[in-house]
Design a protein around this motif. Structure first.
Motif, PDB file in Angstrom:
ATOM      1  N   PRO A   1      -4.338   9.266  27.276  1.00 15.39           N
ATOM      2  CA  PRO A   1      -4.351   8.650  28.611  1.00 15.39           C
ATOM      3  C   PRO A   1      -3.123   9.038  29.432  1.00 15.39           C
ATOM      4  O   PRO A   1      -2.020   9.199  28.911  1.00 15.39           O
ATOM      5  CB  PRO A   1      -4.345   7.145  28.297  1.00 15.39           C
ATOM      6  CG  PRO A   1      -4.870   7.038  26.902  1.00 15.39           C
ATOM      7  CD  PRO A   1      -4.392   8.265  26.203  1.00 15.39           C
ATOM      8  N   GLY A   2      -3.358   9.207  30.748  1.00 12.72           N
ATOM      9  CA  GLY A   2      -2.266   9.479  31.659  1.00 12.72           C
ATOM     10  C   GLY A   2      -1.802  10.916  31.682  1.00 12.72           C
ATOM     11  O   GLY A   2      -0.774  11.221  32.295  1.00 12.72           O
ATOM     12  N   MET A   3      -2.570  11.822  31.043  1.00 16.62           N
ATOM     13  CA  MET A   3      -2.147  13.220  30.963  1.00 16.62           C
ATOM     14  C   MET A   3      -3.008  14.131  31.827  1.00 16.62           C
ATOM     15  O   MET A   3      -3.057  15.345  31.623  1.00 16.62           O
ATOM     16  CB  MET A   3      -2.168  13.696  29.512  1.00 16.62           C
ATOM     17  CG  MET A   3      -1.168  12.982  28.622  1.00 16.62           C
ATOM     18  SD  MET A   3       0.544  13.264  29.143  1.00 16.62           S
ATOM     19  CE  MET A   3       0.761  14.967  28.690  1.00 16.62           C
ATOM     20  N   GLY A   4      -3.703  13.559  32.816  1.00 18.03           N
ATOM     21  CA  GLY A   4      -4.368  14.357  33.826  1.00 18.03           C
ATOM     22  C   GLY A   4      -5.616  15.093  33.367  1.00 18.03           C
ATOM     23  O   GLY A   4      -6.239  14.751  32.357  1.00 18.03           O
ATOM     24  N   ALA A   5      -5.954  16.147  34.130  1.00 17.08           N
ATOM     25  CA  ALA A   5      -7.204  16.880  33.886  1.00 17.08           C
ATOM     26  C   ALA A   5      -7.215  17.575  32.537  1.00 17.08           C
ATOM     27  O   ALA A   5      -8.271  17.748  31.929  1.00 17.08           O
ATOM     28  CB  ALA A   5      -7.425  17.893  35.010  1.00 17.08           C
ATOM     29  N   LEU A   6      -6.064  17.994  32.041  1.00 18.06           N
ATOM     30  CA  LEU A   6      -6.026  18.641  30.727  1.00 18.06           C
ATOM     31  C   LEU A   6      -6.494  17.679  29.637  1.00 18.06           C
ATOM     32  O   LEU A   6      -7.237  18.068  28.729  1.00 18.06           O
ATOM     33  CB  LEU A   6      -4.606  19.135  30.422  1.00 18.06           C
ATOM     34  CG  LEU A   6      -4.433  19.857  29.083  1.00 18.06           C
ATOM     35  CD1 LEU A   6      -5.346  21.076  28.998  1.00 18.06           C
ATOM     36  CD2 LEU A   6      -2.974  20.271  28.876  1.00 18.06           C
ATOM     37  N   ALA A   7      -6.108  16.412  29.744  1.00 22.32           N
ATOM     38  CA  ALA A   7      -6.583  15.403  28.781  1.00 22.32           C
ATOM     39  C   ALA A   7      -8.079  15.193  28.928  1.00 22.32           C
ATOM     40  O   ALA A   7      -8.775  14.931  27.939  1.00 22.32           O
ATOM     41  CB  ALA A   7      -5.834  14.090  28.987  1.00 22.32           C
ATOM     42  N   GLY A   8      -8.604  15.293  30.171  1.00 24.97           N
ATOM     43  CA  GLY A   8     -10.040  15.164  30.366  1.00 24.97           C
ATOM     44  C   GLY A   8     -10.813  16.289  29.705  1.00 24.97           C
ATOM     45  O   GLY A   8     -11.855  16.073  29.081  1.00 24.97           O
ATOM     46  N   ILE A   9     -10.303  17.517  29.825  1.00 29.18           N
ATOM     47  CA  ILE A   9     -10.939  18.661  29.160  1.00 29.18           C
ATOM     48  C   ILE A   9     -10.902  18.457  27.647  1.00 29.18           C
ATOM     49  O   ILE A   9     -11.892  18.694  26.941  1.00 29.18           O
ATOM     50  CB  ILE A   9     -10.224  19.964  29.553  1.00 29.18           C
ATOM     51  CG1 ILE A   9     -10.451  20.247  31.039  1.00 29.18           C
ATOM     52  CG2 ILE A   9     -10.707  21.137  28.708  1.00 29.18           C
ATOM     53  CD1 ILE A   9      -9.574  21.360  31.599  1.00 29.18           C
ATOM     54  N   HIS A  10      -9.768  17.998  27.134  1.00 25.08           N
ATOM     55  CA  HIS A  10      -9.631  17.739  25.694  1.00 25.08           C
ATOM     56  C   HIS A  10     -10.643  16.712  25.228  1.00 25.08           C
ATOM     57  O   HIS A  10     -11.296  16.884  24.189  1.00 25.08           O
ATOM     58  CB  HIS A  10      -8.205  17.254  25.392  1.00 25.08           C
ATOM     59  CG  HIS A  10      -8.026  16.753  24.003  1.00 25.08           C
ATOM     60  ND1 HIS A  10      -8.177  15.422  23.669  1.00 25.08           N
ATOM     61  CD2 HIS A  10      -7.735  17.404  22.845  1.00 25.08           C
ATOM     62  CE1 HIS A  10      -7.960  15.272  22.379  1.00 25.08           C
ATOM     63  NE2 HIS A  10      -7.695  16.455  21.858  1.00 25.08           N
ATOM     64  N   SER A  11     -10.808  15.622  25.980  1.00 28.64           N
ATOM     65  CA  SER A  11     -11.751  14.584  25.583  1.00 28.64           C
ATOM     66  C   SER A  11     -13.188  15.098  25.613  1.00 28.64           C
ATOM     67  O   SER A  11     -13.980  14.826  24.707  1.00 28.64           O
ATOM     68  CB  SER A  11     -11.610  13.366  26.498  1.00 28.64           C
ATOM     69  OG  SER A  11     -12.521  12.348  26.124  1.00 28.64           O
ATOM     70  N   GLY A  12     -13.537  15.833  26.670  1.00 27.24           N
ATOM     71  CA  GLY A  12     -14.880  16.387  26.752  1.00 27.24           C
ATOM     72  C   GLY A  12     -15.189  17.296  25.583  1.00 27.24           C
ATOM     73  O   GLY A  12     -16.275  17.233  24.992  1.00 27.24           O
ATOM     74  N   LEU A  13     -14.233  18.150  25.204  1.00 24.01           N
ATOM     75  CA  LEU A  13     -14.417  19.036  24.055  1.00 24.01           C
ATOM     76  C   LEU A  13     -14.549  18.238  22.766  1.00 24.01           C
ATOM     77  O   LEU A  13     -15.395  18.538  21.909  1.00 24.01           O
ATOM     78  CB  LEU A  13     -13.221  19.984  23.936  1.00 24.01           C
ATOM     79  CG  LEU A  13     -13.339  21.362  24.570  1.00 24.01           C
ATOM     80  CD1 LEU A  13     -12.039  22.133  24.388  1.00 24.01           C
ATOM     81  CD2 LEU A  13     -14.498  22.145  23.984  1.00 24.01           C
TER      82      LEU A  13
END
Length: 487
Positions: free
Chosen positions: A343-355
């Motif tokens: 959480p709180g790490m922006g779009a890169l964290a979103g890509i990580h979660s999606g993967l």
């Protein structure tokens, strides 16, 4: 660590990697050698206690006089109340590595039969937590995992081992030694549900079993007899129920958008087939500070902005995932919703979660504010997906990481980058394979590069609506081009 070889994109490359350990433990009970348990070398007392419990030799902590494990010599010495049966007839089961059991008969039902019911959302939640915790498999493969959770999908106990039957023994042993009641809980597992798994679950009073793979026919029959809801192939927001579907609260969970209720959001008959092996991921993060409100929820094309994007992706991909830390705001979308794991790490964290949550080996990512997605360009990019790296298009403004394809082989590199505190998407590119689609190639599908336009301000939004009313929808000429780049 030892040298191993990875095969990617037609190349065989050496690398240093860990290999899962296999540990034989000779079990002595009341001075008698009972069995050799081949297992992972950690928390062996839980394994021993659970094995004896599920064979029916002990029922409580009071039944143990001595429980000692010597890891140096690989021997467990146990003294229990009462004597072992004079003659024991071992049964070789279908468990991986060949499990051994002495009592495969259906256990007596629990004294208080449970009537617990579960929502699909709870099943998905516990299965996602199992995947998140299964670090052993991510690092070197070959490890099975299992977890027990409550009716809401909250994790209670977790175990991993080289044998799937061992994972349940470990959970049973830990629950016994810690005084945790398992009756009425749900069990999720990474491995196949075979007869001994179903029998052990029934002995524990488990109400629901779910697996990412399949059950055997005898396991289905055993769950039918025991009143256990049996689910297989839990992946991509879908699953198959093999026994006691009445334990599922389907009608209460459809509105939550966790399981996909049907194929109504898929392309109509005659449309191109979904892109195989790739999941569509919508990133719904961001504070929308310049817009002044959540831009994903703004009115657009007779619905909300994000609904139009979801419809486009649902026509292209068999699985669509929304990454959001506020799933309640998007309950109207018929797709799975997953949170950031960083959480709180922006779009890169979103890509990580999606993967991490994708059922496919690669994902196509898009921001929730990109109105001019081009289906032909997306098919071109996704068709060249590299499960071991990144495929990223270029525009006149540079790289476009929020309209790119990422393979699961990137996960370790992304996690290592996030752990350093770095948030820029391109910051992990030097740790993985990166292939670029140049602007000239992109222009063959989208000459105006409108695919990478996004809407950040009220002025841009009203220009977009004006263009829609003027008949320019999908072409983007009325919208000032602004790169989606958030490098």
């Amino acid at each position: 660590m030892k040298t191993i070889h990875t095969y990617t994109n037609g190349r065989l490359e050496p690398k240093e990697g860990a290999v899962v350990r296999e540990f034989p433990l000779v079990l002595h009970v009341n001075g008698r050698e009972l069995a050799t348990l081949v297992a992972s070398p950690h928390e062996l007392r839980f394994l021993v206690a659970g094995f004896l419990r599920l064979q029916g030799f002990v029922a409580s902590v009071a039944d143990f006089h001595v429980l000692s494990v010597c890891e140096d010599f690989g021997i467990a010495s146990v003294r229990i109340r009462g004597e072992l049966p004079e003659r024991l007839k071992p049964v070789l089961t279908s468990g991986c590595g060949t499990g051994i059991t002495f009592n495969l008969d259906m256990p007596e039902p629990p004294l208080q039969a449970t009537t617990d019911r579960f929502t699909p959302a709870a099943v998905f939640r516990l299965m996602e937590e199992l995947a998140r915790r299964a670090e052993g498999y991510r690092s070197h493969g070959g490890i099975h995992s299992a977890a027990v959770g409550d009716a809401f999908g909250n994790l209670v106990l977790f175990a991993e081992d080289i044998g799937r039957h061992n994972t349940l023994d470990r959970i049973a042993g830990e629950a016994l030694l810690k005084g945790i009641e398992l009756a009425g809980k749900m069990l999720v597992t990474s491995g196949r549900v075979s007869t001994e798994m179903a029998a052990k679950a029934a002995r524990l009073g488990i109400s629901l079993i779910a697996s990412r793979t399949s059950p055997t026919d005898l396991a289905v029959r055993m769950c039918d007899d025991a009143g256990i809801c049996l689910i297989g192939y839990v992946r991509g927001g879908k699953f198959t129920v093999y026994a006691h579907q009445e334990r599922l609260l389907i009608e209460q969970s459809v509105g939550a958008g966790c399981p996909r209720p049907g194929r109504g959001d898929r392309a109509p008959t005659g449309a191109p087939h979904p892109i195989p092996g790739v999941t569509g991921v919508i990133l719904a993060g961001g504070a929308s500070t310049r817009m002044g409100s959540n831009k994903a929820l703004l009115p657009y094309r007779g619905g909300r902005f994000i609904e139009a994007i979801h419809r486009q992706l649902a026509e292209l991909f068999d699985e669509v995932i929304l990454v959001t830390n506020n799933p309640e705001q998007y309950a109207f979308l018929p797709c799975r919703k997953v949170p950031d794991l960083f959480p709180g790490m922006g779009a890169l964290a979103g890509i990580h979660s999606g993967l991490s949550h994708s059922a496919n080996p690669a994902i196509f990512t898009v921001a929730c504010d990109m109105p001019y997605l081009n289906a032909d360009l997306i098919r071109h990019l996704a068709g060249r997906a590299d499960r071991g790296g990144v495929l990223i298009p270029e525009s006149p403004g540079g790289l476009e990481p929020l309209h790119a394809v990422y393979g699961k082989g990137c996960l370790a590199a992304i996690e290592a980058t996030l752990l350093t505190g770095e948030r820029r998407i391109v910051s992990f590119f030097d740790r993985t394979n990166v292939n670029k689609v140049n602007a000239e190639e992109v222009a063959r599908f989208d000459p105006a590069f409108a695919s990478f336009s996004n809407v950040n301000t009220p002025e841009e939004y009203f220009r977009l609506r004006g263009g829609e009313q003027g008949g320019a929808v999908g072409q983007g000429p009325e919208v000032e081009w602004a790169s989606s780049r958030k490098l």
